[in-house]
Design a protein around this motif. Structure first.
Motif, PDB file in Angstrom:
ATOM      1  N   ASN A 269       0.858  -1.189   0.000  1.00 32.92           N
ATOM      2  CA  ASN A 269       0.000   0.000   0.000  1.00 32.92           C
ATOM      3  C   ASN A 269       0.891   1.236   0.000  1.00 32.92           C
TER       4      ASN A 269
ATOM      5  N   SER B  86      -1.285  -7.951  -4.053  1.00 30.80           N
ATOM      6  CA  SER B  86      -2.006  -6.695  -4.249  1.00 30.80           C
ATOM      7  C   SER B  86      -1.062  -5.512  -4.125  1.00 30.80           C
TER       8      SER B  86
ATOM      9  N   ASP C 202      -1.522  -1.230  -4.124  1.00 31.72           N
ATOM     10  CA  ASP C 202      -2.539  -0.177  -4.038  1.00 31.72           C
ATOM     11  C   ASP C 202      -1.817   1.162  -3.999  1.00 31.72           C
TER      12      ASP C 202
ATOM     13  N   ASN D  69      -2.075   5.433  -4.287  1.00 25.72           N
ATOM     14  CA  ASN D  69      -2.861   6.663  -4.253  1.00 25.72           C
ATOM     15  C   ASN D  69      -1.903   7.846  -4.417  1.00 25.72           C
TER      16      ASN D  69
ATOM     17  N   SER E  69      -4.302  -7.871  -7.742  1.00 22.29           N
ATOM     18  CA  SER E  69      -4.982  -6.599  -7.989  1.00 22.29           C
ATOM     19  C   SER E  69      -3.977  -5.458  -7.873  1.00 22.29           C
TER      20      SER E  69
ATOM     21  N   PRO F 250      -4.993  -1.531  -8.004  1.00 21.74           N
ATOM     22  CA  PRO F 250      -5.723  -0.274  -8.251  1.00 21.74           C
ATOM     23  C   PRO F 250      -4.826   0.957  -8.093  1.00 21.74           C
ATOM     24  N   VAL F 251      -5.128   1.961  -8.881  1.00 17.76           N
ATOM     25  CA  VAL F 251      -4.390   3.228  -8.838  1.00 17.76           C
ATOM     26  C   VAL F 251      -5.393   4.371  -8.772  1.00 17.76           C
ATOM     27  N   ASN F 252      -5.170   5.292  -7.856  1.00 22.89           N
ATOM     28  CA  ASN F 252      -6.026   6.466  -7.737  1.00 22.89           C
ATOM     29  C   ASN F 252      -5.153   7.721  -7.779  1.00 22.89           C
TER      30      ASN F 252
ATOM     31  N   SER G  37       0.640  -0.027 -14.140  1.00 24.25           N
ATOM     32  CA  SER G  37       0.184  -1.051 -13.203  1.00 24.25           C
ATOM     33  C   SER G  37      -0.112  -2.339 -13.962  1.00 24.25           C
TER      34      SER G  37
ATOM     35  N   SER H 269      -1.315  -6.510 -13.133  1.00 23.99           N
ATOM     36  CA  SER H 269      -1.759  -7.532 -12.197  1.00 23.99           C
ATOM     37  C   SER H 269      -1.857  -8.855 -12.940  1.00 23.99           C
TER      38      SER H 269
END
Length: 321
Positions: free
Chosen positions: A61, A126, A128, A130, A189, A191-193, A311, A313
């Motif tokens: 993270n 995973s 993650d 941000n 997974s 995810p990118v924000n 990214s 996965s």
């Protein structure tokens, strides 16, 4: 035969063996109870066997924040250059190069693997990310930002991430999540924000001027008038009793005329001609990433407030449900 098809009979076979073993334990426990009068041994619960539900996991993270910053560049040169690097690299290679202010870069990989012994288990990987930047102010006056990726990461293999940034408040990221399982599931997974709000950028150049000489010619005309009075004194005369006498004759006159004026006036002024050393942002990728294999991510940015992310996965299992 596909690996998934080959592993399924193994799963059933191991499950059958475990069931037989459990029944054998029950019979031994019952016989032991009847013969010796001891308490019956409790049967094993297959759901509590770590080989069935064990899990391999890898989690990353990451949070990158840029806010309430102020940058003033005057005649600044920010140069980030990657040249002849990471060629023939193998495995997991990460490279971050930044020039300027408040740049954030990251390379991350999460890998989880479980073998066929964990039949009903699995693996989970995973990442993650941000990235957030807000309420930043950048003022660039005659500033040059240059980011270059040249002759790099050629013939590389595996997981290769390259980030090159020149300027201010740039955020870059390369991520990979890979899960491989010989069991019943594999999950990956990434995810990118990314958020960018309330930022202000001012790019200014230095104005250039030239001196210009201005000339002006002028002419003027006018008249004048005047008048006056006086006396004219004659020669002395012998007066009464032998005294001299001055003869004063009255005089009156008027005068009139014209006059002319001309000339040239010169003065200098500054005339704008343009700008010099304007703000320049150059991002270049040249002769790079050739013959690369695997997961290769490259981010190259020049300027202010750029957000970039790569990214990937991957999830693979041999006996997926």
């Amino acid at each position: 035969m596909k690996p998934s098809m080959a592993i399924k009979p193994l799963v059933f076979a191991v499950a059958a063996v475990m069931a037989v073993a459990i029944q054998a334990d029950e019979r031994r426990g019952n016989d032991h109870h009847h013969n010796n009068g001891h308490h019956q041994q409790q049967p094993k619960d297959p759901h509590k066997d770590p080989r069935f539900f064990a899990t391999a996991s890898a989690t990353l993270n990451d949070q990158q924040d840029n806010y309430d910053n102020f940058v003033l560049n005057q005649g600044t040169e920010n140069t980030a250059d990657v040249s002849d690097s990471l060629n023939d690299a193998e495995g997991n290679a990460g490279l971050n190069v930044a020039a300027g202010d408040m740049n954030q870069q990251d390379n991350e990989a999460a890998i989880a693997s479980s073998d066929a012994e964990w039949i009903f288990g699995g693996s989970y990987a995973s990442t993650d990310a941000n990235q957030s930047q807000h309420d930043n102010i950048a003022v660039n006056i005659s500033t040059t930002n240059s980011a270059t990726l040249d002759g790099s990461a050629n013939d590389s293999s595996g997981n290769v991430g390259v980030n090159v940034a020149a300027g201010d408040f740039n955020q870059q990221k390369n991520m990979m999540a890979a899960a491989s399982s010989g069991g019943r599931y594999a999950i990956a997974s990434g995810p990118v924000n990314q958020e960018s709000t309330g930022n202000v950028v001012s790019n200014l150049g230095v104005a250039t001027f030239e001196k210009e000489t201005l000339r002006a010619r002028f002419e003027a005309e006018g008249t004048y008038k005047g008048w006056g009075s006086g006396v004219v004194i004659d020669d002395k005369e012998r007066g009464h009793r032998g005294k001299d006498k001055v003869d004063k004759d009255p005089l009156y006159f008027k005068e009139a005329g014209t006059f002319e004026l001309s000339g040239t006036a010169t003065y200098q002024v500054l005339v704008p001609t343009g700008f010099t050393n304007v703000v320049t942002n150059d991002a270049t990728v040249s002769g790079s990433l050739n013959n690369a294999s695997g997961n290769v991510g490259a981010n190259v940015a020049a300027g202010v407030g750029n957000q970039q992310a790569n990214s990937l996965s991957i999830a693979a299992c041999q006996s997926c449900l």
